[in-house]
Design a protein around this motif. Structure first.
Motif, mmCIF file in Angstrom:
data_model
loop_
_atom_site.group_PDB
_atom_site.id
_atom_site.type_symbol
_atom_site.label_atom_id
_atom_site.label_comp_id
_atom_site.label_asym_id
_atom_site.label_seq_id
_atom_site.Cartn_x
_atom_site.Cartn_y
_atom_site.Cartn_z
ATOM 1 N N ARG A 909 -85.208 40.784 -13.201
ATOM 2 C CA ARG A 909 -84.492 42.029 -12.926
ATOM 3 C C ARG A 909 -83.424 41.830 -11.869
ATOM 4 N NH1 ARG A 909 -89.946 45.660 -12.600
ATOM 5 N NH2 ARG A 909 -90.432 45.616 -14.822
ATOM 6 N N ALA A 910 -83.740 41.009 -10.872
ATOM 7 C CA ALA A 910 -82.753 40.827 -9.807
ATOM 8 C C ALA A 910 -81.480 40.214 -10.338
ATOM 9 C CB ALA A 910 -83.351 39.965 -8.699
ATOM 10 N N ALA A 911 -81.642 39.179 -11.158
ATOM 11 C CA ALA A 911 -80.461 38.519 -11.720
ATOM 12 C C ALA A 911 -79.695 39.462 -12.637
ATOM 13 C CB ALA A 911 -80.871 37.250 -12.460
ATOM 14 N N ASP A 912 -80.448 40.256 -13.423
ATOM 15 C CA ASP A 912 -79.784 41.178 -14.342
ATOM 16 C C ASP A 912 -79.047 42.270 -13.591
ATOM 17 O OD1 ASP A 912 -82.460 40.968 -16.764
ATOM 18 O OD2 ASP A 912 -80.680 39.725 -16.450
ATOM 19 N N LYS A 913 -79.642 42.639 -12.435
ATOM 20 C CA LYS A 913 -79.008 43.722 -11.688
ATOM 21 C C LYS A 913 -77.721 43.258 -11.038
ATOM 22 C CE LYS A 913 -80.059 47.249 -8.243
ATOM 23 N NZ LYS A 913 -81.046 47.765 -7.316
ATOM 24 N N GLN A 914 -77.712 41.986 -10.607
ATOM 25 C CA GLN A 914 -76.519 41.473 -9.962
ATOM 26 C C GLN A 914 -75.389 41.274 -10.963
ATOM 27 O OE1 GLN A 914 -77.696 37.976 -7.941
ATOM 28 N NE2 GLN A 914 -78.940 39.019 -6.405
ATOM 29 N N ASN A 915 -75.690 40.801 -12.123
ATOM 30 C CA ASN A 915 -74.678 40.543 -13.143
ATOM 31 C C ASN A 915 -74.991 41.361 -14.398
ATOM 32 O OD1 ASN A 915 -73.364 38.579 -11.550
ATOM 33 N ND2 ASN A 915 -74.982 37.124 -12.070
ATOM 34 N N PRO A 916 -74.790 42.665 -14.355
ATOM 35 C CA PRO A 916 -75.155 43.481 -15.517
ATOM 36 C C PRO A 916 -74.254 43.180 -16.704
ATOM 37 C CG PRO A 916 -73.961 44.783 -13.907
ATOM 38 C CD PRO A 916 -74.188 43.461 -13.285
ATOM 39 N N PRO A 917 -74.835 42.936 -17.855
ATOM 40 C CA PRO A 917 -73.989 42.689 -19.031
ATOM 41 C C PRO A 917 -73.328 43.964 -19.516
ATOM 42 C CG PRO A 917 -76.295 42.757 -19.659
ATOM 43 C CD PRO A 917 -76.262 42.874 -18.161
ATOM 44 N N ASN A 992 -90.705 53.530 -16.361
ATOM 45 C CA ASN A 992 -90.931 52.246 -15.683
ATOM 46 C C ASN A 992 -89.660 51.732 -15.027
ATOM 47 O OD1 ASN A 992 -93.594 52.156 -16.358
ATOM 48 N ND2 ASN A 992 -93.295 50.937 -18.208
ATOM 49 N N ILE A 993 -88.554 51.821 -15.760
ATOM 50 C CA ILE A 993 -87.283 51.340 -15.213
ATOM 51 C C ILE A 993 -86.908 52.129 -13.967
ATOM 52 C CG2 ILE A 993 -84.828 51.069 -15.706
ATOM 53 C CD1 ILE A 993 -85.563 50.646 -18.637
ATOM 54 N N LEU A 994 -87.075 53.454 -14.025
ATOM 55 C CA LEU A 994 -86.734 54.271 -12.862
ATOM 56 C C LEU A 994 -87.699 54.035 -11.708
ATOM 57 C CD1 LEU A 994 -85.748 57.611 -14.631
ATOM 58 C CD2 LEU A 994 -84.243 55.947 -13.539
ATOM 59 N N THR A 995 -88.950 53.700 -12.006
ATOM 60 C CA THR A 995 -89.904 53.389 -10.927
ATOM 61 C C THR A 995 -89.497 52.121 -10.199
ATOM 62 O OG1 THR A 995 -91.690 54.436 -12.175
ATOM 63 C CG2 THR A 995 -92.315 52.918 -10.398
ATOM 64 N N ASP A 996 -89.084 51.116 -10.976
ATOM 65 C CA ASP A 996 -88.686 49.839 -10.354
ATOM 66 C C ASP A 996 -87.332 49.943 -9.678
ATOM 67 O OD1 ASP A 996 -90.060 47.934 -13.113
ATOM 68 O OD2 ASP A 996 -91.009 48.755 -11.312
ATOM 69 N N ASN A 997 -86.431 50.763 -10.239
ATOM 70 C CA ASN A 997 -85.074 50.858 -9.705
ATOM 71 C C ASN A 997 -84.716 52.339 -9.563
ATOM 72 O OD1 ASN A 997 -84.200 47.843 -10.060
ATOM 73 N ND2 ASN A 997 -85.018 48.467 -12.047
ATOM 74 N N PRO A 998 -85.183 52.979 -8.507
ATOM 75 C CA PRO A 998 -84.975 54.439 -8.398
ATOM 76 C C PRO A 998 -83.520 54.836 -8.184
ATOM 77 C CG PRO A 998 -85.953 53.553 -6.394
ATOM 78 C CD PRO A 998 -85.949 52.450 -7.390
ATOM 79 N N ASP A 999 -82.670 53.888 -7.781
ATOM 80 C CA ASP A 999 -81.286 54.244 -7.464
ATOM 81 C C ASP A 999 -80.338 54.139 -8.656
ATOM 82 O OD1 ASP A 999 -82.113 54.616 -4.891
ATOM 83 O OD2 ASP A 999 -81.684 52.540 -4.295
ATOM 84 N N LEU A 1000 -80.843 53.806 -9.831
ATOM 85 C CA LEU A 1000 -79.957 53.601 -10.979
ATOM 86 C C LEU A 1000 -79.508 54.936 -11.558
ATOM 87 C CD1 LEU A 1000 -81.694 50.662 -12.892
ATOM 88 C CD2 LEU A 1000 -79.889 50.558 -11.190
ATOM 89 N N ASN A 1001 -78.260 54.966 -11.996
ATOM 90 C CA ASN A 1001 -77.792 56.135 -12.738
ATOM 91 C C ASN A 1001 -78.069 55.925 -14.225
ATOM 92 O OD1 ASN A 1001 -75.816 54.368 -13.661
ATOM 93 N ND2 ASN A 1001 -74.333 55.023 -12.097
ATOM 94 N N GLU A 1002 -77.611 56.860 -15.066
ATOM 95 C CA GLU A 1002 -77.968 56.816 -16.479
ATOM 96 C C GLU A 1002 -77.387 55.573 -17.159
ATOM 97 O OE1 GLU A 1002 -80.025 58.667 -17.905
ATOM 98 O OE2 GLU A 1002 -79.784 57.911 -19.939
ATOM 99 N N ALA A 1003 -76.143 55.251 -16.849
ATOM 100 C CA ALA A 1003 -75.521 54.082 -17.486
ATOM 101 C C ALA A 1003 -76.238 52.802 -17.093
ATOM 102 C CB ALA A 1003 -74.039 54.008 -17.109
ATOM 103 N N GLU A 1004 -76.627 52.695 -15.814
ATOM 104 C CA GLU A 1004 -77.320 51.493 -15.369
ATOM 105 C C GLU A 1004 -78.716 51.405 -15.963
ATOM 106 O OE1 GLU A 1004 -77.062 52.034 -11.214
ATOM 107 O OE2 GLU A 1004 -75.169 50.937 -11.006
ATOM 108 N N VAL A 1005 -79.364 52.563 -16.175
ATOM 109 C CA VAL A 1005 -80.679 52.562 -16.832
ATOM 110 C C VAL A 1005 -80.549 52.009 -18.247
ATOM 111 C CG1 VAL A 1005 -82.490 54.058 -17.746
ATOM 112 C CG2 VAL A 1005 -81.651 54.384 -15.419
ATOM 113 N N ILE A 1006 -79.492 52.410 -18.946
ATOM 114 C CA ILE A 1006 -79.282 51.911 -20.313
ATOM 115 C C ILE A 1006 -79.061 50.403 -20.302
ATOM 116 C CG2 ILE A 1006 -77.758 52.025 -22.317
ATOM 117 C CD1 ILE A 1006 -77.189 54.946 -21.554
ATOM 118 N N LYS A 1007 -78.262 49.913 -19.356
ATOM 119 C CA LYS A 1007 -78.018 48.469 -19.283
ATOM 120 C C LYS A 1007 -79.293 47.703 -18.959
ATOM 121 C CE LYS A 1007 -73.210 48.994 -17.776
ATOM 122 N NZ LYS A 1007 -72.246 48.753 -16.681
ATOM 123 N N GLU A 1008 -80.048 48.226 -18.010
ATOM 124 C CA GLU A 1008 -81.299 47.550 -17.654
ATOM 125 C C GLU A 1008 -82.274 47.565 -18.827
ATOM 126 O OE1 GLU A 1008 -81.986 45.901 -15.159
ATOM 127 O OE2 GLU A 1008 -84.156 45.670 -15.170
#
Length: 1088
Positions: A909-917, A992-1008
């Motif tokens: 997740r860390a790597a994906d968060k730093q370089n989101p496709p 689950n995604i929002l639990t792990d990354n509470p600061d993500l917006n909708e677009a970032e949730v979709i990418k993750e």
């Protein structure tokens, strides 16, 4: 005391090497085929001074502060010693010189070359040369007569000649050697030697013996040989007293003879039987330095220290005295601290003194008393030592008591442990300051190099991620020696001079202001000794025992006192770690303390000067933080330790870099530590503790490995065997009791075993036990999270992660890796207890590890309660309803499979968060022609019945899928798009995604979500796709069902089930999500 062979160490690259001592014996000088001359303070010197003299160096000689080298460019060069400054070319040949040697007075140098020529040159005036011609092949070696009358030479033409230096004529010649056409083809390099002092004998290595020729008569006096010599001898060397002669062979044997008695007194074999090509005897002590043709350097100590049988007085005194103690007092006066006792300065005086020292277990102070029965008679000792004196140098006499100081009848002496010199301050990730090209810091952000030579004095800064900042070149006019680097600033510091004070210089490249640099001068007589950077702050520790904390903009906001001199410091986020001397160490141990504090809004101290644990007789080499913010440090023995906050702030060893080193003197230079994945980033250094700046060193990855014992694993194997026997004896209550003692991975295996043994009730009970264990673990973790929630958020904003405060993801606890190994061993244990078919080869990760979040662990409970009331279900029953599984869906195996996949995917997740496709979700073309104005991730309903989703339906869906996000009002819109498998997967895993990354917006949730969905296997993605297709086909039927009153739902379901069974018996509908328990049950009931 017997001789001692020190382990050899890497000195030069593979090829011919030569060795010599300086005039005082304070250092060893070697040269090799890499073209370097290295000056070693002792054998354990990890930072020898290196002088490059050419492409290859064949021979070296040292006398009166002048270093002479024979180089591959056909020259004989001269350098100053120990500075290593070039001092010109002494002479030239048409071919490379093979050997150089000084005359006894140091005024002349003799050199022999492959062009058959020998030259004797005046050191002070190289124009005064004498040339000796007569050899018909390359000259192998030379030796000056101690009286400066003769010069002996050996050649590949097989002859050994003695020349008269005055008239340059050949006095005599012997044909002793095997002829060859070049030095490289010679069976022996035949390094001959004159006896020191009188020059009475000339020693020549001839095949397997040493022939000694008498001066003037030139007759062969006698031969020295030994049964251990099986290959030709390469080199001989005399002791400074002329009493002993040492010889080295081409197969690695080293033999020492007493020339007077013609007896062999020492035999030594090379560790790897490499050819010994260089020998040098210490000018004062009984030590021999030797080198081989692989570039290694070795040391043989205490040569000839054996008791003679006729030394009756000395042996009697020594025997009576040694009987008093254990004899374990070997190394107390040898300085066995950071620099072990292999220094060339150590001689027989120190070794003899060891015999008079008591071990630490005895009384610390002793008095030599004539009236005591256990005392020593000083007169007797002096008399016995005078009997042993001879005309030669007394340092070379075996035995004796030369180290005993003259004393009165009563004189106390200290025999306790010796204090350890304090370790000097250092910067983590830096190489020694005296190097011309060095690393000032190498960390996870970038590299700072310093160049200080005749051409340039500058600093180069390179960032690993160029998006942080571009590479920078800075002048180093102030002579900065310390540096640190972060993602927002560069911190430099320099020592004071006579004119300037010690300065702290910061370049805040992350500032929005135009003025990005600031400098602070320290008060008078206050030197900066260590610096570090954090998030928004910079700190320095000074010689006045002060720590000064500045903002990254240059405002000094904190100052406090250290309890002792600083050793090193490190920063990460809001955390500052300080290591200092808390006292004086003894017997080679450092006495260090550590402070850990947080410099955020709530300033607090976590470690209050606790002792820092180091390996015995080691020192600190690196201190810092992991990428996730956990304090770590490394000692000189390669042990990496990490702070365990969950166990009372204790230090846990997570890796031993020495286990990965090939050679004794190889090391790993640490540059970074990561907890997820658990790995150590370091640079392998061959024969040194730090890497060179050029060529750029390659970074290696070492895994974490805690020093666990195998007792726990063996205990779990026994529990599994008992479980298998209890199953066989149908004692299910005992099986449940044993399950309470099992670890999570073994409990999973027990559930599989029970299912395979057709004991589904037992498997269900074990599943409940596993859920209870997981719930308790989750509850404890939740309490921990509530207590530290506020601090956690601050650390997250400062770049730290939850792993900095929890040990659940600490090194060595890589649950998936450990359980895979345990599953293999425990499966073997089951098969030993009962011969049954093999279980699945596929290893199941543990779903109840501490790494699983509480939300994930608690989710199986509602499904378990809901399904447990059904009792046993026929596994062969064909059902068309997708709501009713074949077996109870609450089995823990389903949840383990489901949530372990989520856990395993979190590693990236860390790597994906730093370089989101860049994600462009693709949806299938709608079957209807209606325009889609709804949200992309809304569930599809028929156009004729928009917004018909009832409350009962939502409750039913929430009961079956606890991880599915709640339906919002936006979902009740018209014109829905057909859903895809990814949409359904995202709806279920959005929480689950929002639990792990509470600061993500909708677009970032979709990418993750897209990145996690791609990590699923193709089979799992196909299941979700089929699920989406099946949902679209049966939408209308389900909507019609939901129109009926809730009271009639059960009857309608039953009638539909009966109807589908009667009419469509042959058609089997594929389950939406086949569980692991289904597969295990099918396996258990399968006909053999």
């Amino acid at each position: 005391m017997p001789s001692k062979q020190k382990p050899m160490r890497y000195g030069h690259t593979e090829g011919h090497t030569d060795v010599c001592f300086d005039d005082t014996g304070s250092c060893i000088v070697t040269c090799g085929s890499d073209g370097d001359v290295r000056i070693w303070e002792n054998l354990d010197d990890d930072d020898p001074k290196s002088i490059n003299v050419g492409e290859k160096a064949y021979s070296c000689a040292l006398k009166n502060g002048r270093l002479i080298t024979a180089v591959s460019n056909n020259t004989v060069q001269i350098h100053t010693f120990p500075e290593g400054a070039p001092d010109g070319i002494l002479t030239r040949f048409t071919m490379p010189a093979n050997h150089v040697t000084f005359s006894p007075d140091g005024t002349k140098v003799a050199a022999g070359s492959s062009d058959f020529m020998i030259k004797v040159v005046e050191v002070t005036d190289s124009s005064k040369q004498k040339t000796f011609r007569g050899h018909d092949a390359p000259v192998l070696s030379l030796s000056f007569d101690p009286k400066n009358v003769y010069l002996a030479s050996a050649s590949c033409d097989g002859s050994v000649r003695v020349w008269s230096i005055a008239d340059q004529t050949c006095t005599t010649s012997w044909l002793l050697l095997q002829k060859c056409n070049d030095v490289i083809n010679a069976k022996s390099i035949c390094r001959l030697a004159w006896q020191p002092g009188t020059g009475k004998l000339l020693a020549v290595p001839v095949d397997k013996v040493v022939e000694l020729f008498r001066r003037e008569t030139w007759d062969s006096q006698f031969d020295l040989s030994d049964a251990s010599i099986t290959q030709p001898l390469n080199v001989v060397v005399w002791s400074p007293c002329g009493q002993f002669l040492a010889a080295g062979s081409v197969d690695g044997n080293l033999v020492v003879w007493n020339v007077e008695t013609q007896q062999c007194i020492e035999r030594m074999k090379h560790e790897k039987k490499y050819s010994i090509c260089g020998l040098a005897w210490h000018p004062k002590y009984k030590q021999i330095a030797y080198t081989d043709n692989e570039g290694n350097l070795g040391l043989l100590e205490n040569i000839g220290d054996v008791e003679k049988p006729n030394d009756k007085v000395a042996s009697a005194v020594a025997k009576d005295y040694n009987d008093l103690f254990d004899g374990d007092d070997d190394d107390y006066l040898n300085g066995d601290v950071i620099e072990p006792p292999s220094s060339p300065k150590t001689g027989d005086h120190e070794d003899d003194a060891d015999d008079l020292m008591q071990p630490p277990g005895h009384v610390r102070r002793a008095v030599i008393d004539d009236d005591d029965d256990n005392s020593l008679d000083i007169g007797l000792i002096k008399a016995s030592s005078s009997l042993l004196e001879k005309e030669d140098d007394g340092d070379d006499q075996p035995g004796g008591f030369s180290a005993l100081p003259p004393s009165s009848a009563r004189q106390p002496f200290y025999d306790g442990p010796m204090p350890t010199p304090r370790q000097k301050p250092f910067q983590s990730g830096s190489t020694p300051v005296h190097l011309m090209h060095r690393f000032m810091v190498w960390n996870s952000v970038g590299i700072i190099r310093c160049y200080n030579d005749e051409q340039d004095n500058a600093i180069d800064i390179e960032f690993h991620d160029t998006s942080v900042h571009h590479a920078t070149h800075l002048p180093n006019s102030l002579g900065h020696t310390m540096a640190d680097l972060s993602t927002e600033a560069i911190l430099l510091a320099c020592e004071s001079t006579e004119e300037l004070a010690s300065k702290l210089h910061c370049i805040h490249f992350g500032s929005w202001d135009a003025n990005k640099e600031w400098t602070v001068d320290m008060p008078k007589d206050e030197e900066i000794e260590a610096i570090c950077l954090g998030q928004g702050w910079a700190a320095c520790a000074t010689s006045a025992l002060l720590v000064r904390v500045f903002t990254v903009g240059g405002v000094q906001k904190e100052i406090f006192t250290l309890p002792g001199p600083v050793v090193s410091m490190a920063g990460h986020g809001e955390q500052l770690m300080l290591v200092y001397h808390r006292g004086t160490g003894f017997d080679g141990d450092q006495c260090l303390g550590v402070q850990l504090m947080e410099l955020g809004m709530k300033k607090r101290q976590i470690l209050h000067g606790d002792p820092l644990s180091l390996t015995r007789k080691s020192y600190l080499v690196w201190v810092g933080f992991s990428a996730e913010g956990t304090p770590c440090y490394v000692d000189s023995e390669g042990i990496v330790r990490m702070l365990n906050r969950g166990l009372g702030n204790t230090w846990v060893p997570v890796c031993n870099t020495r286990e990965h080193c090939k050679g004794k003197y190889d090391h790993y230079w640490v540059v970074g530590i990561h907890e997820n994945p658990q790995q150590l980033r370091c640079i392998p250094c061959k024969g040194a503790r730090f890497p060179p700046t050029l060529p750029r060193p390659a970074v290696a990855i070492l895994p974490f490995k805690l020093p666990y014992c195998q007792a726990v694993k063996e205990q779990q194997e026994l529990l599994m065997k008992l479980f298998a026997l209890s199953c066989k004896l149908e004692r299910e209550s005992r099986c449940v009791e044993l399950a309470g003692l099992m670890t999570h991975s073994v409990l999973n295996l027990a559930i599989k075993y029970a299912s395979r043994s057709r004991r589904l009730n037992l498997a269900q009970l074990l599943s409940e036990v596993a859920v209870e264990k997981a719930s308790e673990l989750a509850a404890a973790q939740q309490e921990e999270e509530e207590e530290e929630e506020e601090d956690f958020r601050k650390r997250s904003s400062a770049g730290s992660s939850s792993s900095a405060t929890k040990w659940g993801q600490l090194p060595g606890r890589n649950v998936q890796q450990d359980q895979e190994v345990e599953d293999e061993e425990e499966t073997d244990a089951c098969e030993e207890a009962e011969e049954t078919p093999e279980v699945h080869k596929e290893k199941e990760p543990n779903g109840f590890s501490k790494g699983v979040t509480s939300a994930e662990v608690n989710t199986p409970k509602p499904a378990l309660v809901a399904s447990s009331s059904r009792g046993r279900v026929n596994p062969f029953k064909v059902s068309s309803s997708k709501k009713e599984p074949v077996v109870p869906s609450g089995n823990v195996l389903d949840n383990m499979t489901k949530y372990s996949k989520k856990t395993s995917s979190s590693g990236s997740r860390a790597a994906d968060k730093q370089n989101p496709p860049v994600i462009k979700p693709l949806t299938p073309k709608p079957k209807t022609k209606q325009a889609s104005a709804a949200s992309f991730f809304q569930p599809r309903t028929p156009a004729s019945n928009p917004g018909e989703k009832t409350v009962e339906e939502r409750e039913e869906k929430a009961g079956n899928e606890s991880q599915e996000a709640k339906v919002t009002a936006q979902e009740n819109t018209e014109n829905r798009r057909p859903r895809t498998g990814f949409q359904m997967w995202l709806e279920e895993n959005r929480a689950n995604i929002l639990t792990d990354n509470p600061d993500l917006n909708e677009a970032e949730v979709i990418k993750e979500g897209m990145s996690r969905f791609r990590m699923l296997t193709s089979e799992e993605r196909m299941v979700w796709t089929e699920k989406a297709r099946g949902g679209r086909v049966n939408d209308s039927a389900e909507d019609k069902k939901r129109k009926r009153p809730p009271a009639e739902e059960d009857e309608v379901k039953k009638s539909q089930e009966q109807k589908s069974e009667d009419t469509n018996v042959s058609k089997k509908s594929k389950p939406l999500d086949p569980s692991t328990n289904n597969r295990l049950s099918a396996f258990a009931f399968k006909q053999s």
